[in-house]
Structures are given as C-alpha cells and as structure tokens.
Design a protein around this motif. Structure first.
Motif, mmCIF file in Angstrom:
data_model
loop_
_atom_site.group_PDB
_atom_site.id
_atom_site.type_symbol
_atom_site.label_atom_id
_atom_site.label_comp_id
_atom_site.label_asym_id
_atom_site.label_seq_id
_atom_site.Cartn_x
_atom_site.Cartn_y
_atom_site.Cartn_z
ATOM 1 N N ALA A 375 32.028 31.769 42.524
ATOM 2 C CA ALA A 375 31.793 32.815 41.851
ATOM 3 C C ALA A 375 31.176 32.422 40.337
ATOM 4 O O ALA A 375 30.421 32.855 39.769
ATOM 5 N N THR A 376 31.896 31.318 39.961
ATOM 6 C CA THR A 376 31.512 30.541 38.555
ATOM 7 C C THR A 376 30.110 30.190 38.738
ATOM 8 O O THR A 376 29.318 30.059 37.552
ATOM 9 N N GLY A 377 29.788 29.586 39.940
ATOM 10 C CA GLY A 377 28.533 28.850 40.240
ATOM 11 C C GLY A 377 27.239 29.933 39.884
ATOM 12 O O GLY A 377 26.169 29.583 39.709
ATOM 13 N N CYS A 378 27.794 31.257 40.757
ATOM 14 C CA CYS A 378 26.829 32.050 40.623
ATOM 15 C C CYS A 378 26.437 32.694 39.455
ATOM 16 O O CYS A 378 25.219 32.941 38.976
ATOM 17 N N GLN A 379 27.512 32.751 38.457
ATOM 18 C CA GLN A 379 27.402 33.132 37.104
ATOM 19 C C GLN A 379 26.358 32.237 36.520
ATOM 20 O O GLN A 379 25.475 32.651 35.739
ATOM 21 N N LYS A 380 26.499 30.882 36.725
ATOM 22 C CA LYS A 380 25.770 29.922 36.101
ATOM 23 C C LYS A 380 24.197 30.055 36.414
ATOM 24 O O LYS A 380 23.479 29.690 35.603
ATOM 25 N N GLY A 382 22.764 32.924 37.134
ATOM 26 C CA GLY A 382 22.278 34.030 36.777
ATOM 27 C C GLY A 382 22.261 35.111 37.533
ATOM 28 O O GLY A 382 21.646 36.412 37.220
ATOM 29 N N ILE A 383 23.434 34.956 38.533
ATOM 30 C CA ILE A 383 23.571 36.120 39.317
ATOM 31 C C ILE A 383 24.515 37.222 38.953
ATOM 32 O O ILE A 383 25.401 37.018 38.264
ATOM 33 N N LYS A 384 24.028 38.514 38.928
ATOM 34 C CA LYS A 384 24.795 39.574 38.189
ATOM 35 C C LYS A 384 26.245 39.607 38.757
ATOM 36 O O LYS A 384 26.489 39.406 40.115
ATOM 37 N N LEU A 385 27.117 40.219 38.071
ATOM 38 C CA LEU A 385 28.694 39.955 38.492
ATOM 39 C C LEU A 385 28.949 41.225 39.656
ATOM 40 O O LEU A 385 29.922 40.548 40.594
ATOM 41 N N GLU A 386 28.206 42.327 39.552
ATOM 42 C CA GLU A 386 28.529 43.220 40.812
ATOM 43 C C GLU A 386 28.059 42.602 41.987
ATOM 44 O O GLU A 386 28.528 42.849 43.146
ATOM 45 N N VAL A 387 26.944 41.681 42.060
ATOM 46 C CA VAL A 387 26.634 41.067 43.173
ATOM 47 C C VAL A 387 27.583 40.033 43.762
ATOM 48 O O VAL A 387 27.738 39.900 45.085
ATOM 49 N N THR A 398 33.449 46.548 39.014
ATOM 50 C CA THR A 398 32.407 47.558 39.410
ATOM 51 C C THR A 398 32.646 48.226 40.901
ATOM 52 O O THR A 398 31.849 49.047 41.402
ATOM 53 N N ARG A 399 33.383 47.668 41.834
ATOM 54 C CA ARG A 399 33.719 47.938 43.176
ATOM 55 C C ARG A 399 35.083 48.497 43.468
ATOM 56 O O ARG A 399 35.368 48.786 44.557
ATOM 57 N N LYS A 415 22.605 40.337 47.370
ATOM 58 C CA LYS A 415 23.466 39.283 48.000
ATOM 59 C C LYS A 415 23.146 38.364 48.702
ATOM 60 O O LYS A 415 23.342 37.219 48.709
ATOM 61 N N ARG A 416 22.134 38.671 49.738
ATOM 62 C CA ARG A 416 21.427 37.737 50.541
ATOM 63 C C ARG A 416 20.751 36.531 49.645
ATOM 64 O O ARG A 416 20.701 35.380 50.118
ATOM 65 N N ASP A 417 19.966 37.171 48.729
ATOM 66 C CA ASP A 417 19.073 36.065 47.853
ATOM 67 C C ASP A 417 20.156 35.167 46.904
ATOM 68 O O ASP A 417 19.817 34.139 47.046
ATOM 69 N N ALA A 418 21.438 35.820 46.486
ATOM 70 C CA ALA A 418 22.246 35.258 45.968
ATOM 71 C C ALA A 418 22.959 33.979 46.695
ATOM 72 O O ALA A 418 22.977 32.768 46.274
ATOM 73 N N LEU A 419 23.380 34.184 48.027
ATOM 74 C CA LEU A 419 23.701 33.303 48.799
ATOM 75 C C LEU A 419 22.770 32.181 49.296
ATOM 76 O O LEU A 419 23.165 31.031 49.460
ATOM 77 N N GLU A 420 21.587 32.603 49.386
ATOM 78 C CA GLU A 420 20.423 31.629 49.394
ATOM 79 C C GLU A 420 20.209 30.608 48.545
ATOM 80 O O GLU A 420 20.244 29.405 48.589
ATOM 81 N N VAL A 421 20.240 31.204 47.302
ATOM 82 C CA VAL A 421 20.227 30.466 45.922
ATOM 83 C C VAL A 421 21.402 29.563 45.908
ATOM 84 O O VAL A 421 21.372 28.219 45.623
ATOM 85 N N TRP A 422 22.763 29.970 45.979
ATOM 86 C CA TRP A 422 23.622 29.097 46.154
ATOM 87 C C TRP A 422 23.786 28.377 47.059
ATOM 88 O O TRP A 422 24.251 26.871 46.969
ATOM 89 N N GLY A 423 23.148 28.316 48.317
ATOM 90 C CA GLY A 423 23.264 27.465 49.358
ATOM 91 C C GLY A 423 22.265 26.346 48.994
ATOM 92 O O GLY A 423 22.532 25.068 49.406
ATOM 93 N N THR A 424 21.169 26.726 48.561
ATOM 94 C CA THR A 424 20.196 25.485 48.085
ATOM 95 C C THR A 424 20.899 24.693 46.864
ATOM 96 O O THR A 424 20.498 23.349 46.989
ATOM 97 N N HIS A 425 21.252 25.520 46.068
ATOM 98 C CA HIS A 425 22.047 24.744 44.965
ATOM 99 C C HIS A 425 23.064 23.710 45.378
ATOM 100 O O HIS A 425 23.316 22.550 44.933
#
Length: 446
Positions: A375-380, A382-387, A398-399, A415-425
């Motif tokens: 969650a913290t990594g996604c925030q860093k 630039g991924i939106k909180l609701e995602v 929001t949910r 969500k798909r794009d965010a997890l791909e970005v996180w996996g690459t990271h």
C-alpha cells in the motif's frame, strides 16, 4: 516327609501322590524352612514354613509359587531367603504381602485417576467447559466472541494436550502464530487464554497458570510497520531457503498484497489463467467481500510454476492434500534466520568489519506488514488511494457502504496496471546491487 537339596532335578523327581492321599513335601537341607509341595494333581509349589513368636507361635506356610516359569528352584530359594529374613525381623510375610497388594492397588488407582484427570483436562474438552460454564455466564454480551477465539485459534493449536502439560513456551508460540494475523487477534487470544487458565485454577484443576509471567501482546491500535526497499529485497531472496510451498506464498504476499491465510488457502477453481485473475470468494474473505485480484507478470510466473496436487480440495499450497499449509510462526522464524544469514554474507562480501557484521539484526516484522508495504509502495509510485484500497479489498474509506458491494469489478484496469507497476518495482529492487545497502545496514546496526 522327605529332605534333601532342592534342585530342578530333585523337585521333578518327587512322585505324585495317589488320588486322595496327603500331599507330599521335600524340605531343603541347606535353607531351613524352604520346601516344595506336590499335590495329587501333580502341581509342584515352592513354599516357606515359619513361626513368629518362638515355640508358642503358630506355624504358618507361605506359598511362593508353582514350579516352572518364573519360579525355578534357584529363584524360589532366593525368594525364600527374603521371606525368612522378614520373619527374623518379626515381619509376617502374609502381612507384608497384604501391604504390597494394597500399595499396588493404591498405585493403580492413583494412575487411573490421573489418566481420567488428564482426559477431563484435555484442552479441547476443557475449552468447551470453559465457554459453557464461564464465558456464557460471566461474559453474557461477549461470550460468542470468546467462543469464536477458542474455536478458531485455541483448540486447533492445543488440541487434546492436557492443561497441566501446557508450558509458557507453548503459549508464546500460539500468540506468535495468531499475531501473524494482527496484534488485535493476538490480544484476543491472549485474553481468552488467560481467562481459561484462571477458570481452571479457580476449579482447582491446576495450581499455576503457564501465562503467569507472559506479558500481553501489543495492544490494538494503528499499525504502521512497513518494510523499506532493502528489507523487501532481503525477504524476497531469503524466501528461496524456505522452498516449496512457503517460498511462493511469501513472494505472492509481496506481489499481491493479499492476506496471508487467503493466499495460503488458494484453490485452482478461483484462478482464471486465461485472464490472469484470481477471484477471492466472499466466504474466504476476512471482511466477507469478494475481491478480483490481477496476477502481475512475476506473480503469474510463480503460479504457472506451481505443481498441481491431485486432491478433492484442489489447493495450490498443501502438504496433506486436504488442508492448506499452516505453521507460519515456525516458517517466519526460519525466514528471519535466512534473512540474517544473507545480511551477514553480503556484509562480509562488502568488506564490512567483523564486529559490525555481528551487530546486524532483523528488525521485527510480520507477514501482514507486506500488505502495508504494498500500500505504501503504491502510494509512492503515484497510484490512487481508491485503486490501492481495491487491491487490498478494504471496505473502509472510498469502498465503504453499499457502493462496496458493486466494486468487486470496479477499477480492474487500474488495479491491473497498478499491480504490474508494483511487480516491476519489486523485481527492480530484488535485482539491485546490494553493497551500498548492506554497508548502510551495518552502519545503522552500530
């Protein structure tokens, strides 16, 4: 009445008396009072004849046992010598035998009572008694919560182990295991267990509680522990030492951010390989809400590499074929040991001084912290909180409310794009050179 040296040969040489005639005897010439008797039925028995109280005492005969196994002539002679020694000390062998029988009966009775007590105090059985006779009465508004903790956490761990056999180390292991789900769950287990042992003491089933010197786990509240990039890298690499099935579980926890038990309980029917999706059903979700999780490229590679175990349960991770893997507290200890070994190895390779290497330590963390780290990594990133909340299947923010019912398929592209970005990271972190980070850790340890 014959006399002679009692031996195997002499005993078996005694003629059997005719039917209805008196018994025949052979008395030993070397041990006065030791003899053997033969009945008209051919039974040969060793005995001792004695008298207590001098000439005025009544003559008595004490039977040692029948000739054969275990009473040979030599063994019978030894027993006769013991009996005659008791007579010399003014102890009647009949009284001594009666006392021995009584003592043996007392011992057997005590052992039987102890067995019954242990059965009665088997943890699972006593836990039910505790709920019925204590929790329902003393906790009328919250007893169902206590019952839930007992059934979910306490009984599966202690099973039928007797209460007196439970040690402080057992209690600590239980709390550590539950704490992997969170501090709140660990605190509830601690309180329920403390009440249970207090009830057992009140009922005089045990005299001391194994929890006497055990402090409660961290109290419920906001938890903010996250792993930094270097810690995440070490966890990923050290997980290799766990092997199957725990290595892939740990790495999926890092990549997907889902709850530990939800991940460990994955079954093949929940996975759509064509779409690279995992649909977590509501009945397996902690908050009772389904969640559609996208497998990033590195996560899907892990799933693709898993063996398919033939069983009705269709579990991805199982050692029995019927139930999900468990024992995460021991796995966590193994993983921490592997992390420390890796830190020390890399520090030595980086030229860190031996005394600084010895100071290295693994900062306390839990598997649940991997969720917060995502969650913290996604925030860093630039991924939106609701995602991020959608990925984690949070029902707050929001949910929350009725909208959450319809959001299982919402934000799927994001969500798909965010997890791909996180996996690459994550893979970038794992493949990063470690020298500078290890030196930094060593400096921090000092």
């Amino acid at each position: 009445m014959a006399v002679g040296k009692i031996t195997k040969r002499s005993v078996e040489a005694i003629e059997v008396p005719a039917k209805g005639t008196p018994r025949d005897y052979l008395w030993d010439t070397t041990l006065k009072g030791f003899g053997v008797m033969v009945t008209d039925g051919g039974v040969r028995s060793y005995l001792v004849q004695y008298r207590i109280g001098g000439r005025a005492g009544k003559t008595r005969r004490y039977t040692i046992g029948q000739h054969g196994s275990p009473w040979t002539a030599d063994k019978a002679r030894d027993r006769a010598a013991e009996v005659l020694e008791e007579v010399r000390r003014k102890i009647d062998p009949f009284d001594a035998e009666r006392d021995r029988i009584a003592a043996d009966q007392d011992r057997k009775r005590e052992e039987e009572e102890a067995r019954h007590a242990l059965t009665r105090l088997a943890f699972s059985k006593f836990a039910d008694t505790f709920v019925d006779r204590y929790a329902k009465i003393q906790q009328p508004k919250t007893w169902k919560d206590t019952d839930s903790v007992v059934r979910r956490d306490l009984k599966p761990f202690f099973k039928d182990k007797p209460l007196p056999a439970i040690r402080p180390a057992d209690v600590i292991e239980l709390i550590d295991t539950v704490q992997e789900r969170g501090d709140g769950a660990a605190l509830k287990a601690y309180k329920a267990l403390r009440s249970l042992f207090g009830f057992a003491i009140d009922k005089h089933h045990i005299t001391t509680s194994p929890m006497a010197n055990i402090k409660p786990p961290a109290k419920m509240g906001v938890r903010d522990r996250t792993l930094d990039d270097e810690e995440l890298r070490l966890v990923w690499i050290a997980a290799e030492e766990l092997g199957w099935p725990f290595c892939p579980i740990v790495r999926l926890l890092i990549l997907l951010g889902q709850r530990r038990d939800e991940t460990a309980g994955l079954v093949w029917p929940e996975i759509d390989k064509a779409k690279r999706q995992w649909l977590l059903p509501a009945e397996r979700s902690k908050n009772g809400k389904p969640n559609l999780v996208h497998f990033s490229e590195p996560a899907f590679a892990i799933v693709q590499g898993l063996p398919v175990i033939k069983s009705k349960a269709k579990l991805l991770f199982t050692t029995t074929g019927e139930t999900p893997v468990s024992g995460f507290s021991k796995v966590k200890k193994r993983l921490d040991d592997a992390i420390l070994a890796l830190m020390q190895k890399e520090a030595r390779q980086a030229g860190v001084a031996p005394e600084e290497v010895d100071k290295l330590a693994v900062k306390p963390w839990t598997f649940h912290d991997l969720r917060r780290t995502l969650a913290t990594g996604c925030q860093k990133l630039g991924i939106k909180l609701e995602v991020t909340e959608g990925i984690l299947n949070h029902k707050s923010g929001t949910r929350s409310g009725i909208v959450g019912v319809y959001q299982v398929y919402d934000y799927q592209n994001e969500k798909r794009d965010a997890l791909e970005v996180w996996g690459t990271h994550v893979l970038a972190i794992v493949n990063r050179a470690s020298t500078a980070n290890v030196v930094s850790l060593a400096a921090r340890a000092s």
